[in-house]
Design a protein around this motif. Structure first.
Motif, PDB file in Angstrom:
ATOM      1  N   GLN A 149      77.789 -69.116   4.263  1.00 46.08           N
ATOM      2  CA  GLN A 149      76.505 -68.430   4.181  1.00 46.08           C
ATOM      3  C   GLN A 149      75.504 -69.233   3.355  1.00 46.08           C
ATOM      4  O   GLN A 149      75.883 -69.909   2.405  1.00 46.08           O
ATOM      5  CB  GLN A 149      76.667 -67.070   3.501  1.00 46.08           C
ATOM      6  N   ARG A 150      74.232 -69.121   3.724  1.00 47.02           N
ATOM      7  CA  ARG A 150      73.150 -69.636   2.891  1.00 47.02           C
ATOM      8  C   ARG A 150      72.735 -68.509   1.951  1.00 47.02           C
ATOM      9  O   ARG A 150      72.009 -67.590   2.324  1.00 47.02           O
ATOM     10  CB  ARG A 150      71.982 -70.096   3.747  1.00 47.02           C
ATOM     11  N   VAL A 151      73.230 -68.550   0.722  1.00 41.84           N
ATOM     12  CA  VAL A 151      73.050 -67.464  -0.245  1.00 41.84           C
ATOM     13  C   VAL A 151      72.908 -68.048  -1.646  1.00 41.84           C
ATOM     14  O   VAL A 151      73.279 -69.197  -1.886  1.00 41.84           O
ATOM     15  CB  VAL A 151      74.259 -66.485  -0.225  1.00 41.84           C
ATOM     16  N   PRO A 152      72.397 -67.262  -2.607  1.00 37.52           N
ATOM     17  CA  PRO A 152      72.424 -67.718  -4.005  1.00 37.52           C
ATOM     18  C   PRO A 152      73.866 -67.891  -4.474  1.00 37.52           C
ATOM     19  O   PRO A 152      74.783 -67.247  -3.961  1.00 37.52           O
ATOM     20  CB  PRO A 152      71.724 -66.583  -4.761  1.00 37.52           C
ATOM     21  N   ALA A 153      74.063 -68.735  -5.463  1.00 35.55           N
ATOM     22  CA  ALA A 153      75.412 -68.999  -5.963  1.00 35.55           C
ATOM     23  C   ALA A 153      76.070 -67.735  -6.494  1.00 35.55           C
ATOM     24  O   ALA A 153      77.291 -67.578  -6.414  1.00 35.55           O
ATOM     25  CB  ALA A 153      75.374 -70.076  -7.046  1.00 35.55           C
ATOM     26  N   ASP A 154      75.251 -66.801  -7.035  1.00 41.05           N
ATOM     27  CA  ASP A 154      75.795 -65.562  -7.604  1.00 41.05           C
ATOM     28  C   ASP A 154      75.661 -64.386  -6.646  1.00 41.05           C
ATOM     29  O   ASP A 154      75.534 -63.243  -7.071  1.00 41.05           O
ATOM     30  CB  ASP A 154      75.085 -65.236  -8.927  1.00 41.05           C
ATOM     31  N   TRP A 155      75.766 -64.651  -5.353  1.00 43.27           N
ATOM     32  CA  TRP A 155      75.475 -63.616  -4.360  1.00 43.27           C
ATOM     33  C   TRP A 155      76.383 -62.402  -4.476  1.00 43.27           C
ATOM     34  O   TRP A 155      75.962 -61.273  -4.181  1.00 43.27           O
ATOM     35  CB  TRP A 155      75.541 -64.194  -2.950  1.00 43.27           C
ATOM     36  N   ILE A 156      77.612 -62.606  -4.909  1.00 40.68           N
ATOM     37  CA  ILE A 156      78.526 -61.457  -5.014  1.00 40.68           C
ATOM     38  C   ILE A 156      78.020 -60.488  -6.077  1.00 40.68           C
ATOM     39  O   ILE A 156      77.845 -59.287  -5.818  1.00 40.68           O
ATOM     40  CB  ILE A 156      79.960 -61.945  -5.321  1.00 40.68           C
ATOM     41  N   ALA A 157      77.753 -61.003  -7.276  1.00 39.99           N
ATOM     42  CA  ALA A 157      77.238 -60.136  -8.349  1.00 39.99           C
ATOM     43  C   ALA A 157      75.859 -59.592  -8.011  1.00 39.99           C
ATOM     44  O   ALA A 157      75.542 -58.437  -8.336  1.00 39.99           O
ATOM     45  CB  ALA A 157      77.188 -60.924  -9.653  1.00 39.99           C
ATOM     46  N   GLY A 207      75.855 -56.398  -6.340  1.00 42.38           N
ATOM     47  CA  GLY A 207      76.543 -55.327  -7.044  1.00 42.38           C
ATOM     48  C   GLY A 207      78.035 -55.300  -6.791  1.00 42.38           C
ATOM     49  O   GLY A 207      78.670 -54.247  -6.943  1.00 42.38           O
ATOM     50  N   LEU A 208      78.625 -56.455  -6.444  1.00 44.99           N
ATOM     51  CA  LEU A 208      80.037 -56.527  -6.106  1.00 44.99           C
ATOM     52  C   LEU A 208      80.780 -57.355  -7.157  1.00 44.99           C
ATOM     53  O   LEU A 208      80.181 -58.043  -7.971  1.00 44.99           O
ATOM     54  CB  LEU A 208      80.215 -57.184  -4.729  1.00 44.99           C
ATOM     55  N   THR A 209      82.083 -57.296  -7.106  1.00 48.69           N
ATOM     56  CA  THR A 209      82.933 -58.160  -7.910  1.00 48.69           C
ATOM     57  C   THR A 209      83.905 -58.878  -6.991  1.00 48.69           C
ATOM     58  O   THR A 209      84.220 -58.401  -5.898  1.00 48.69           O
ATOM     59  CB  THR A 209      83.731 -57.361  -8.963  1.00 48.69           C
ATOM     60  N   GLY A 210      84.358 -60.032  -7.448  1.00 48.39           N
ATOM     61  CA  GLY A 210      85.242 -60.829  -6.618  1.00 48.39           C
ATOM     62  C   GLY A 210      86.534 -60.147  -6.243  1.00 48.39           C
ATOM     63  O   GLY A 210      87.146 -60.474  -5.219  1.00 48.39           O
ATOM     64  N   GLU A 227      87.484 -54.767  -0.369  1.00 49.65           N
ATOM     65  CA  GLU A 227      86.951 -53.864   0.655  1.00 49.65           C
ATOM     66  C   GLU A 227      85.431 -53.838   0.639  1.00 49.65           C
ATOM     67  O   GLU A 227      84.782 -53.811   1.703  1.00 49.65           O
ATOM     68  CB  GLU A 227      87.509 -52.457   0.450  1.00 49.65           C
ATOM     69  N   ALA A 228      84.827 -53.850  -0.547  1.00 48.81           N
ATOM     70  CA  ALA A 228      83.371 -53.818  -0.626  1.00 48.81           C
ATOM     71  C   ALA A 228      82.769 -55.129  -0.120  1.00 48.81           C
ATOM     72  O   ALA A 228      81.737 -55.123   0.572  1.00 48.81           O
ATOM     73  CB  ALA A 228      82.929 -53.547  -2.057  1.00 48.81           C
ATOM     74  N   ILE A 229      83.397 -56.256  -0.454  1.00 55.28           N
ATOM     75  CA  ILE A 229      82.918 -57.541   0.068  1.00 55.28           C
ATOM     76  C   ILE A 229      83.055 -57.567   1.584  1.00 55.28           C
ATOM     77  O   ILE A 229      82.148 -58.007   2.304  1.00 55.28           O
ATOM     78  CB  ILE A 229      83.686 -58.713  -0.573  1.00 55.28           C
ATOM     79  N   ARG A 230      84.158 -57.073   2.091  1.00 55.10           N
ATOM     80  CA  ARG A 230      84.376 -57.048   3.533  1.00 55.10           C
ATOM     81  C   ARG A 230      83.292 -56.220   4.225  1.00 55.10           C
ATOM     82  O   ARG A 230      82.726 -56.649   5.254  1.00 55.10           O
ATOM     83  CB  ARG A 230      85.761 -56.490   3.845  1.00 55.10           C
ATOM     84  N   ALA A 231      82.971 -55.064   3.688  1.00 56.27           N
ATOM     85  CA  ALA A 231      81.937 -54.220   4.279  1.00 56.27           C
ATOM     86  C   ALA A 231      80.587 -54.935   4.279  1.00 56.27           C
ATOM     87  O   ALA A 231      79.827 -54.870   5.259  1.00 56.27           O
ATOM     88  CB  ALA A 231      81.852 -52.897   3.525  1.00 56.27           C
ATOM     89  N   HIS A 232      80.291 -55.608   3.177  1.00 54.11           N
ATOM     90  CA  HIS A 232      79.031 -56.354   3.086  1.00 54.11           C
ATOM     91  C   HIS A 232      78.982 -57.459   4.141  1.00 54.11           C
ATOM     92  O   HIS A 232      77.961 -57.635   4.834  1.00 54.11           O
ATOM     93  CB  HIS A 232      78.889 -56.947   1.684  1.00 54.11           C
TER      94      HIS A 232
END
Length: 370
Positions: A223-231, A234-237, A241-246
């Motif tokens: 993905q073309r995203v910011p380096a801190d895209w997970i945080a 509002g997600l954590t590594g 399940e939340a990352i998968r939904a996103h």
């Protein structure tokens, strides 16, 4: 001589030096050879990586354990339509695949007992440029070396002794997903990927799936995203399940078959932002410290990194063997390595963006396997 880093480059350098009777010790921060997963699969090219393994006396053993069928490559569009399919010819050996762990084991087994000293995290390289160098570790111990070889990867501490450069984020990030027992548990994905790799992209995001040995597949969500895209979302590594939904929302317009590469993985995702060193990355000659591989020329992962690391290792070791002094060897090595790496860095400077490209591979038009 002290090699810092027991990756493919550092171990290849040590192996070739030992074959020529040069004393060398490799220091690595990991507690042992099985301290962590070594990553996915690599293709070693006939015109660089294989040259180094031949010089190391390991080429035939590499061919025995490598996977030539892994040279298969498929390109799809987001709708799942197969656009291009390359299958290797019988006996093709231009770039067979080998798991990183298998390559490392091959190299480790080739070294004299005790060559690698595990559990040694480098603290600093000190002492006069002319040597001898003091190599200090974070447990308070130190050793003396006439040459320090930095084979310690992207965030090399050896590099600090000769260059202030640090890797910078490219703007593209990988999220790694694992699939195990794929022929039984994930047959649709196994069929989609084949024996090599399968890729798809839409210009903003991509997927790359890669067959590993042992009935495993690794998938990289690109993905073309910011380096801190997970945080930033509002997600954590650890919140799989939340990352998968996103991700499924981001890839909502892709085919169900390709979305399985996101939804069906076994275990958590692994965040891997893509960093690269400044282009070009060079340094003033130092007679007792030099670099190889990612420590010298970290680039986007487009199939050249480990091959250049092995070629660097081979050329440096042979320069040491064939030179009258260490300083002469370092100068001879860098006169070849730095121009080569600069040329490749410039070629791949925006290579991370190419991972999202909808264009077919360069070899598509020349292949006889439509």
């Amino acid at each position: 001589m002290a090699v810092i880093g027991a990756g493919p480059g550092g171990l290849t350098c040590a192996r070739i030096l030992q074959r020529h009777g040069v004393a060398v010790t490799v220091y690595d921060r990991e507690s042992g050879p099985d301290a962590r997963d070594q990553g996915g699969t690599l293709d070693l090219h006939e015109d660089n990586g294989q040259i180094a393994l031949r010089e190391a006396g390991l080429l035939e053993e590499f061919f025995r354990i490598s996977r030539p069928e892994g040279q298969e490559m498929r390109q799809l569009d987001p709708a799942g339509t197969l656009l291009f399919h390359h299958t290797p010819d019988e006996g093709e050996r231009f770039k067979p695949e080998i798991d990183r762990g298998d390559l490392r084991a091959l190299l480790l087994d080739s070294l004299e007992p005790g060559t690698v000293r595990w559990g040694h995290t480098l603290w600093s390289v000190e002492g006069p440029d002319k040597g001898p160098r003091q190599v200090r570790f974070d447990d308070g111990t130190s050793i003396e070396a006439d040459l320090v070889i930095g084979a310690d990867g992207a965030w090399s501490k050896v590099r600090r002794a000769i260059s202030p450069a640090l890797p910078a984020y490219t703007g593209v990030s990988f999220l790694e997903a694992w699939f195990h027992d794929v022929e039984t548990r994930h047959p649709e994905i196994a069929a989609l990927v084949g024996q090599g790799g399968a890729a798809a992209a839409d210009g903003e995001r991509g997927l790359f799936a890669q067959r590993n040995s042992g009935d495993h597949i690794r998938v990289y969500v690109i993905q073309r995203v910011p380096a801190d895209w997970i945080a930033a979302n509002g997600l954590t590594g650890s919140d799989t399940e939340a990352i998968r939904a996103h991700l499924l929302e981001q890839y909502r317009d892709w085919s169900p078959a390709l979305r399985r590469l996101i939804s069906d993985n076994d275990g958590p995702y692994v965040d891997r932002p893509i960093n690269a060193l400044p282009v070009p990355h060079t340094w003033d000659h130092n007679p007792t410290v030099t670099l190889l591989g990612d420590a010298a020329h970290l680039m986007p992962p487009l199939g050249v990194g480990v091959n250049l690391a092995l070629l660097d290792a081979c050329e440096l070791a042979l320069a040491v063997v064939n030179s009258r002094t260490v300083e002469e060897a370092v100068r001879a090595y860098e006169m070849t390595m730095l121009p080569r790496s600069t040329e490749m860095q410039r070629l791949l400077e925006h290579g991370a963006e190419e991972l999202l490209s909808t264009e077919l591979p360069d070899f598509a038009g020349a292949s006889g396997n439509p």
